[in-house]
Design a protein around this motif. Structure first.
Motif, mmCIF file in Angstrom:
data_model
loop_
_atom_site.group_PDB
_atom_site.id
_atom_site.type_symbol
_atom_site.label_atom_id
_atom_site.label_comp_id
_atom_site.label_asym_id
_atom_site.label_seq_id
_atom_site.Cartn_x
_atom_site.Cartn_y
_atom_site.Cartn_z
ATOM 1 N N HIS A 17 -4.059 -98.411 -3.631
ATOM 2 C CA HIS A 17 -5.154 -97.798 -4.380
ATOM 3 C C HIS A 17 -4.756 -97.572 -5.843
ATOM 4 C CE1 HIS A 17 -6.933 -96.393 -0.387
ATOM 5 N NE2 HIS A 17 -7.804 -97.219 -0.920
ATOM 6 N N ARG A 18 -3.476 -97.277 -6.079
ATOM 7 C CA ARG A 18 -3.000 -97.091 -7.453
ATOM 8 C C ARG A 18 -3.211 -98.370 -8.252
ATOM 9 N NH1 ARG A 18 2.232 -95.637 -6.579
ATOM 10 N NH2 ARG A 18 1.447 -93.604 -5.950
ATOM 11 N N GLU A 19 -2.949 -99.509 -7.627
ATOM 12 C CA GLU A 19 -3.148 -100.799 -8.300
ATOM 13 C C GLU A 19 -4.629 -101.022 -8.595
ATOM 14 O OE1 GLU A 19 -2.512 -105.485 -7.281
ATOM 15 O OE2 GLU A 19 -1.035 -104.067 -6.519
ATOM 16 N N THR A 20 -5.482 -100.710 -7.626
ATOM 17 C CA THR A 20 -6.927 -100.872 -7.801
ATOM 18 C C THR A 20 -7.438 -100.014 -8.950
ATOM 19 O OG1 THR A 20 -7.251 -101.352 -5.465
ATOM 20 C CG2 THR A 20 -9.176 -100.575 -6.675
ATOM 21 N N VAL A 21 -7.062 -98.747 -8.946
ATOM 22 C CA VAL A 21 -7.532 -97.831 -9.989
ATOM 23 C C VAL A 21 -6.881 -98.159 -11.330
ATOM 24 C CG1 VAL A 21 -7.604 -95.407 -10.719
ATOM 25 C CG2 VAL A 21 -8.072 -96.002 -8.332
ATOM 26 N N GLY A 22 -5.624 -98.554 -11.307
ATOM 27 C CA GLY A 22 -4.916 -98.885 -12.540
ATOM 28 C C GLY A 22 -5.516 -100.062 -13.281
ATOM 29 N N SER A 23 -6.226 -100.932 -12.568
ATOM 30 C CA SER A 23 -6.840 -102.093 -13.211
ATOM 31 C C SER A 23 -8.178 -101.754 -13.875
ATOM 32 C CB SER A 23 -7.041 -103.215 -12.192
ATOM 33 O OG SER A 23 -8.025 -102.848 -11.241
ATOM 34 N N ARG A 24 -8.653 -100.545 -13.672
ATOM 35 C CA ARG A 24 -9.938 -100.131 -14.261
ATOM 36 C C ARG A 24 -9.710 -99.506 -15.633
ATOM 37 N NH1 ARG A 24 -14.119 -99.732 -9.967
ATOM 38 N NH2 ARG A 24 -13.101 -100.699 -8.197
ATOM 39 N N ASP A 25 -10.777 -99.436 -16.413
ATOM 40 C CA ASP A 25 -10.632 -98.864 -17.753
ATOM 41 C C ASP A 25 -10.436 -97.347 -17.678
ATOM 42 O OD1 ASP A 25 -13.185 -97.571 -17.607
ATOM 43 O OD2 ASP A 25 -14.163 -99.329 -18.436
ATOM 44 N N ARG A 26 -9.984 -96.781 -18.783
ATOM 45 C CA ARG A 26 -9.632 -95.354 -18.838
ATOM 46 C C ARG A 26 -10.826 -94.469 -18.482
ATOM 47 N NH1 ARG A 26 -5.158 -91.819 -18.965
ATOM 48 N NH2 ARG A 26 -5.993 -89.853 -19.690
ATOM 49 N N ALA A 27 -12.008 -94.819 -18.923
ATOM 50 C CA ALA A 27 -13.195 -94.004 -18.623
ATOM 51 C C ALA A 27 -13.442 -93.937 -17.118
ATOM 52 C CB ALA A 27 -14.421 -94.549 -19.343
ATOM 53 N N GLU A 28 -13.276 -95.053 -16.440
ATOM 54 C CA GLU A 28 -13.461 -95.082 -14.983
ATOM 55 C C GLU A 28 -12.355 -94.289 -14.293
ATOM 56 O OE1 GLU A 28 -15.037 -96.193 -11.152
ATOM 57 O OE2 GLU A 28 -15.847 -95.804 -13.141
ATOM 58 N N GLN A 29 -11.135 -94.396 -14.778
ATOM 59 C CA GLN A 29 -10.032 -93.609 -14.226
ATOM 60 C C GLN A 29 -10.307 -92.113 -14.386
ATOM 61 O OE1 GLN A 29 -6.521 -95.040 -16.213
ATOM 62 N NE2 GLN A 29 -6.512 -96.964 -15.083
#
Length: 71
Positions: A17-29
């Motif tokens: 999940h860290r990889e999935t979230v890490g690939s998203r932009d900062r606003a989405e994080q």
């Protein structure tokens, strides 16, 4: 411990999940991290787990948020 909610959220995630979230932009994080904090505050089932193991409660809340909001 970091005071940055995104860093704390990312640390609570399992590696996949860290990889999935890490690939998203900062606003989405930031959106996911805010949802994670809300989950921790509002889910009374996590209160018992938090008393036994705060990291486990954070990980469970993070898993729920990611699965609910990204899949």
């Amino acid at each position: 411990m970091s005071s940055d909610v995104v860093e704390r959220f990312m640390a609570a995630l399992d590696p996949a999940h860290r990889e999935t979230v890490g690939s998203r932009d900062r606003a989405e994080q930031e959106r996911l991290a805010a949802a994670w904090e809300k989950e921790l505050e509002q889910d009374t089932d996590l209160d018992t787990l938090d008393e036994l193991s705060p990291p486990a409660a954070e990980e469970e809340a993070a898993r729920r948020v990611v699965e609910r909001l990204t899949e």
